[in-house]
Design an enzyme around this catalytic site. Structure first.
Site, PDB file in Angstrom:
ATOM      1  CG  HIS A  19      -5.379  -2.292   8.914  1.00 22.85           C
ATOM      2  ND1 HIS A  19      -5.323  -0.927   8.995  1.00 22.85           N
ATOM      3  CD2 HIS A  19      -4.127  -2.711   9.227  1.00 22.85           C
ATOM      4  CE1 HIS A  19      -4.107  -0.546   9.314  1.00 22.85           C
ATOM      5  NE2 HIS A  19      -3.359  -1.608   9.469  1.00 22.85           N
TER       6      HIS A  19
ATOM      7  CD  GLU B 286      -8.183   0.842   7.686  1.00 19.68           C
ATOM      8  OE1 GLU B 286      -8.174  -0.029   8.578  1.00 19.68           O
ATOM      9  OE2 GLU B 286      -7.417   1.826   7.704  1.00 19.68           O
TER      10      GLU B 286
ATOM     11  CG  ASN C  40      -8.345  -1.561  12.085  1.00 20.83           C
ATOM     12  OD1 ASN C  40      -7.339  -2.198  11.749  1.00 20.83           O
ATOM     13  ND2 ASN C  40      -8.836  -0.584  11.363  1.00 20.83           N
TER      14      ASN C  40
ATOM     15  CG  ASP D  71      -0.294  -0.398   2.503  1.00 22.54           C
ATOM     16  OD1 ASP D  71       0.937  -0.268   2.592  1.00 22.54           O
ATOM     17  OD2 ASP D  71      -0.999  -0.843   3.423  1.00 22.54           O
TER      18      ASP D  71
END
Ligand code: PGA
Length: 238
Positions: A136, A141, A134, A67
């Protein structure tokens, strides 16, 4: 999912470096999926030392990063391109290095370009992943549905907060990013997830709970046939 619990972060990095070394020994022309963040830094240090000692060679290997922030100048101090150059790319001899371009004018075209390069390389042999607090992976996400290929994503509050530590006052933190899709990560022949630190204990517990939480992107890896999770005792909560 194979789980390797190490005594500390350094041991995790060493175990992960062993997996990279073995991958390149077996297939020098491997396509390596790479990650950024705090977690892989020690692994990259180990890979650089091994390279300096002549124990590992990247001259036929191709790197594809997960990313990149968008928009961001490629030479911005916090771009993932800069991160990769500082920690690995400028120090070893990769044949090819691919990162989504954070300053591309057309994101759809940029994602298509990145996807075409990855496809031309034959897909990923070994994908390195961290995990967000979280859940990810890359910048996929928590969501209701997940694109299979590269796309522009809105960063979650959680990720923005976690990564704000890297941006100094006055630097604008991007709120969107370009990321590989879940399908491209899942298509990797082998996946290596590195997890370190007590702030990851909770999400690690959820990952190993034995349930496919669809709002935890890392849980998709539970269905993958070749995943090794290398984690320290703090992350394992033991
Ligand atoms: P971190 O990030 O290594 O900085 O904790 C991991 C991730 O968000 O994937």
């Amino acid at each position: 999912m194979k789980k390797i619990i190490c005594g500390n972060y350094e041991e995790c990095c060493s175990a992960a470096a062993d997996i990279f070394t073995e991958q390149l020994r077996q297939k020098p022309e491997s396509v390596l999926g790479l990650a950024t963040g705090s977690t892989p830094i020690g692994l990259y240090e180990q890979l650089v030392s091994r390279y300096d000692e002549g124990k590992i060679d990247f001259s036929r290997a191709k790197a594809f990063n997960l990313d990149e922030y968008y928009p961001i100048k490629q030479n911005h101090a916090q771009s993932y391109k800069t991160f990769m150059e500082e920690h690995l790319f400028d120090k070893v001899n990769f044949a090819q290095k691919h990162i989504p371009n954070g300053e591309a004018s057309d994101v759809v075209a940029e994602c298509a370009r990145f996807d075409a390069e990855l496809e031309a390389a034959g897909g990923i042999d070994l994908q390195l992943l961290g995990i967000g607090t979280n859940g990810h992976i890359g910048f996929n996400e928590p969501a209701v549905s997940y694109p299979l290929k590269s796309y522009m994503t809105q960063l979650s509050e959680d990720s923005l907060k976690s990564n704000s530590r890297f941006f100094t006052k006055g630097e604008t933190q991007p709120t969107t990013a370009l990321t590989m899709g879940i399908g491209q990560i899942f298509a990797a022949k082998q996946i290596l997830m590195l997890i370190s630190g007590a702030n990851k204990t909770e999400i690690t517990k959820k990952l190993f709970e034995g349930k496919l939480h669809t709002d935890v992107p890392a849980c998709f890896l539970l269905l993958h046939p070749n995943v090794t999770v290398v984690l320290d005792k703090a992350a394992a909560g033991v």
